[in-house]
Write a protein that holds these residues in place. Structure first.
Motif, PDB file in Angstrom:
ATOM      1  N   THR A  18       5.834  12.713  -2.142  1.00 47.48           N
ATOM      2  CA  THR A  18       5.058  13.936  -2.326  1.00 47.48           C
ATOM      3  C   THR A  18       4.696  14.109  -3.795  1.00 47.48           C
ATOM      4  O   THR A  18       5.528  13.902  -4.682  1.00 47.48           O
ATOM      5  CB  THR A  18       5.852  15.163  -1.856  1.00 47.48           C
ATOM      6  OG1 THR A  18       6.088  15.060  -0.444  1.00 47.48           O
ATOM      7  CG2 THR A  18       5.097  16.457  -2.132  1.00 47.48           C
ATOM      8  N   LEU A  35      -3.534  11.260  -6.369  1.00 43.16           N
ATOM      9  CA  LEU A  35      -4.132  10.477  -5.287  1.00 43.16           C
ATOM     10  C   LEU A  35      -4.223   9.002  -5.675  1.00 43.16           C
ATOM     11  O   LEU A  35      -3.940   8.107  -4.858  1.00 43.16           O
ATOM     12  CB  LEU A  35      -5.525  11.019  -4.946  1.00 43.16           C
ATOM     13  CG  LEU A  35      -5.580  12.397  -4.284  1.00 43.16           C
ATOM     14  CD1 LEU A  35      -7.021  12.870  -4.181  1.00 43.16           C
ATOM     15  CD2 LEU A  35      -4.921  12.380  -2.912  1.00 43.16           C
ATOM     16  N   GLY A  56      -1.217   7.067  -5.086  1.00 41.95           N
ATOM     17  CA  GLY A  56      -0.866   6.802  -3.702  1.00 41.95           C
ATOM     18  C   GLY A  56       0.116   7.768  -3.082  1.00 41.95           C
ATOM     19  O   GLY A  56       0.858   7.397  -2.171  1.00 41.95           O
ATOM     20  N   GLU A 113       1.822  10.447  -0.727  1.00 39.03           N
ATOM     21  CA  GLU A 113       1.699  10.589   0.726  1.00 39.03           C
ATOM     22  C   GLU A 113       1.428  12.026   1.146  1.00 39.03           C
ATOM     23  O   GLU A 113       1.015  12.283   2.282  1.00 39.03           O
ATOM     24  CB  GLU A 113       2.982  10.085   1.396  1.00 39.03           C
ATOM     25  CG  GLU A 113       3.235   8.606   1.140  1.00 39.03           C
ATOM     26  CD  GLU A 113       4.513   8.117   1.774  1.00 39.03           C
ATOM     27  OE1 GLU A 113       5.083   8.855   2.611  1.00 39.03           O
ATOM     28  OE2 GLU A 113       4.955   7.011   1.436  1.00 39.03           O
ATOM     29  N   ARG A 114       1.647  12.968   0.238  1.00 38.89           N
ATOM     30  CA  ARG A 114       1.464  14.392   0.527  1.00 38.89           C
ATOM     31  C   ARG A 114       1.270  15.102  -0.799  1.00 38.89           C
ATOM     32  O   ARG A 114       1.763  14.645  -1.835  1.00 38.89           O
ATOM     33  CB  ARG A 114       2.697  14.936   1.239  1.00 38.89           C
ATOM     34  CG  ARG A 114       2.665  16.411   1.625  1.00 38.89           C
ATOM     35  CD  ARG A 114       3.936  16.758   2.382  1.00 38.89           C
ATOM     36  NE  ARG A 114       4.005  18.138   2.819  1.00 38.89           N
ATOM     37  CZ  ARG A 114       4.967  18.989   2.481  1.00 38.89           C
ATOM     38  NH1 ARG A 114       5.971  18.583   1.703  1.00 38.89           N
ATOM     39  NH2 ARG A 114       4.966  20.224   2.938  1.00 38.89           N
ATOM     40  N   TRP A 128      -7.808  13.856   1.522  1.00 36.65           N
ATOM     41  CA  TRP A 128      -6.447  14.170   1.109  1.00 36.65           C
ATOM     42  C   TRP A 128      -5.499  13.154   1.719  1.00 36.65           C
ATOM     43  O   TRP A 128      -5.876  12.402   2.626  1.00 36.65           O
ATOM     44  CB  TRP A 128      -6.048  15.602   1.462  1.00 36.65           C
ATOM     45  CG  TRP A 128      -6.808  16.289   2.540  1.00 36.65           C
ATOM     46  CD1 TRP A 128      -7.879  17.108   2.378  1.00 36.65           C
ATOM     47  CD2 TRP A 128      -6.571  16.240   3.952  1.00 36.65           C
ATOM     48  NE1 TRP A 128      -8.332  17.565   3.593  1.00 36.65           N
ATOM     49  CE2 TRP A 128      -7.531  17.049   4.583  1.00 36.65           C
ATOM     50  CE3 TRP A 128      -5.641  15.584   4.751  1.00 36.65           C
ATOM     51  CZ2 TRP A 128      -7.593  17.216   5.954  1.00 36.65           C
ATOM     52  CZ3 TRP A 128      -5.694  15.754   6.132  1.00 36.65           C
ATOM     53  CH2 TRP A 128      -6.650  16.559   6.707  1.00 36.65           C
ATOM     54  N   PRO A 129      -4.286  13.052   1.228  1.00 42.43           N
ATOM     55  CA  PRO A 129      -3.374  12.004   1.696  1.00 42.43           C
ATOM     56  C   PRO A 129      -2.976  12.195   3.152  1.00 42.43           C
ATOM     57  O   PRO A 129      -3.183  13.256   3.748  1.00 42.43           O
ATOM     58  CB  PRO A 129      -2.170  12.127   0.759  1.00 42.43           C
ATOM     59  CG  PRO A 129      -2.239  13.505   0.214  1.00 42.43           C
ATOM     60  CD  PRO A 129      -3.687  13.863   0.160  1.00 42.43           C
ATOM     61  N   ALA A 130      -2.360  11.160   3.710  1.00 41.50           N
ATOM     62  CA  ALA A 130      -2.024  11.163   5.136  1.00 41.50           C
ATOM     63  C   ALA A 130      -1.159  12.347   5.525  1.00 41.50           C
ATOM     64  O   ALA A 130      -1.295  12.901   6.618  1.00 41.50           O
ATOM     65  CB  ALA A 130      -1.329   9.853   5.504  1.00 41.50           C
TER      66      ALA A 130
END
Length: 364
Positions: free
Chosen positions: A86, A121, A124, A126-127, A181-183
């Motif tokens: 995160t 972002l 990388g 994830e949130r 936005w991230p996964a």
């Protein structure tokens, strides 16, 4: 021997949450040195949110970056990477009002906030947890969205200038190029429920804090309304969403990006394990710079008091000034009362926080 949990928010502009917690603990120990004290600095999405996560989450790592500040002068800051992937990005640390002197209500912007989001972002994450609060601008989040790929154009199809003033030249909005936005999604951490527009909107309520006089507030409102009216049709109604007015309308911009609104203090409390810390405690002490009518709308002291109530633990409030009835607290102390006035309390906040800690230790 008692166990006391100390979980204040920052005292805006005078003491960080961590420093406030340490001062309260120091004062308590002068009276009851044998008690067990557990410090859990809090935040509600504004200034100090990254610090709260950093101090509570083992393995959290600050990632230094340089961004454009609220009027584009470079600011050296950071975003926070948590062990679970995160990313925590704090608007106050990139585009905040404390980074600006003099204030610039029409020209301050959120481009630096967008640059920090983009950096997370790029790394990388994830949130994303996006902490809103302490903004210098009323640009509707356009500065951030422009960095993330949005296009905000004038009648000649040129990008409008950054800041609310530029919104007055806006003729077309194109969000088709926004970065995804991230996964795990993007969650807004905020402590206000204000709408974008109207008498309880971003301009009317928060514009004066950012240096706007009455005439300038009207301009801010008109330009934010122009932005809302030019957004792609499915997104315009987001102007009426609770929290859209947060951070000069940055809440609106992030909602248009697809972020979800979350309760800042509640999510921070969960992250720092406050509920678990409170279980079995004899007292919880919380606080903030000013306790007023807005404090019950999800700000840190009210969230902390709610967790204490659920655990059957009494809660005490310490604030620089107390301007509303502190319901839900068994004791309260105002630093202004101890210091003989608000100015004296703000001049030496840590001294009077220590005094407040000692006072509560004597009377609790």
């Amino acid at each position: 021997m008692s166990r006391v949990v100390i979980a204040p928010d920052s005292f805006k502009g005078t003491a960080s949450a961590a420093d406030a917690a340490a001062a309260l603990a120091a004062g308590w120990r002068t009276v009851r040195p044998a008690d067990e004290l557990e410090l859990r600095p809090m935040a509600d999405g504004g200034e100090g949110t990254m610090d709260a996560f950093a101090s509570a989450v083992r393995g959290a790592r600050r990632v230094p970056i340089r961004v454009r500040g609220p009027v584009s002068a470079p600011v050296d800051t950071a975003w926070l990477l948590l062990p679970d992937g995160t990313g925590v990005v704090e608007l106050a640390a990139t585009s905040g009002i404390t980074l600006l002197d003099p204030l610039a209500p029409l020209d301050a912007h959120t481009a630096g906030f967008g640059e920090a989001i983009a950096a997370a972002l790029d790394a990388g994450v994830e949130r994303l947890l996006l902490a809103l609060g302490g903004s210098a601008s009323s640009d509707g989040g356009v500065g951030a969205l422009a960095v993330l790929g949005g296009r905000f154009l004038d009648t000649a199809d040129r990008p409008v200038p950054l800041g609310n003033r530029g919104l007055g030249m806006l003729a077309r909005v194109d969000l088709s190029g926004l970065r995804p936005w991230p996964a795990g999604g993007a969650v807004i951490l905020g402590d206000v429920t204000n709408l974008l527009l109207g008498e309880l909107g971003a301009a009317a309520v928060f514009g004066p804090q950012k240096g706007a006089d009455a005439a300038t507030v009207d301009v801010l409102e008109e330009n934010l309304a122009r932005l809302a009216g030019l957004m792609p049709a499915p997104l315009s109604p987001l102007a009426g969403a609770p929290g859209a007015g947060a951070a000069g309308g940055t809440g609106f911009g992030l909602l248009a990006w697809g972020a979800e609104m979350g309760g800042g203090a509640s999510l921070v409390a969960q992250a720092v394990g406050l509920g678990e810390a409170i279980a079995g405690a004899d007292l919880v002490i919380t606080g903030e710079g000013r306790f007023d009518g807005q404090s019950e709308a999800g700000k840190a002291p009210t969230v902390v008091a709610g967790l204490a109530r659920d655990a059957g633990v009494p809660a005490a409030l310490v604030a620089g000034a107390i301007a509303a009835e502190p319901r839900g607290f068994t004791a309260s102390v105002a630093l202004a009362d101890l210091a003989g006035g608000g100015a004296a309390a703000m001049a030496e906040p840590l001294r009077w926080l220590e005094a407040a800690g000692a006072e509560l230790a004597r009377t609790s």
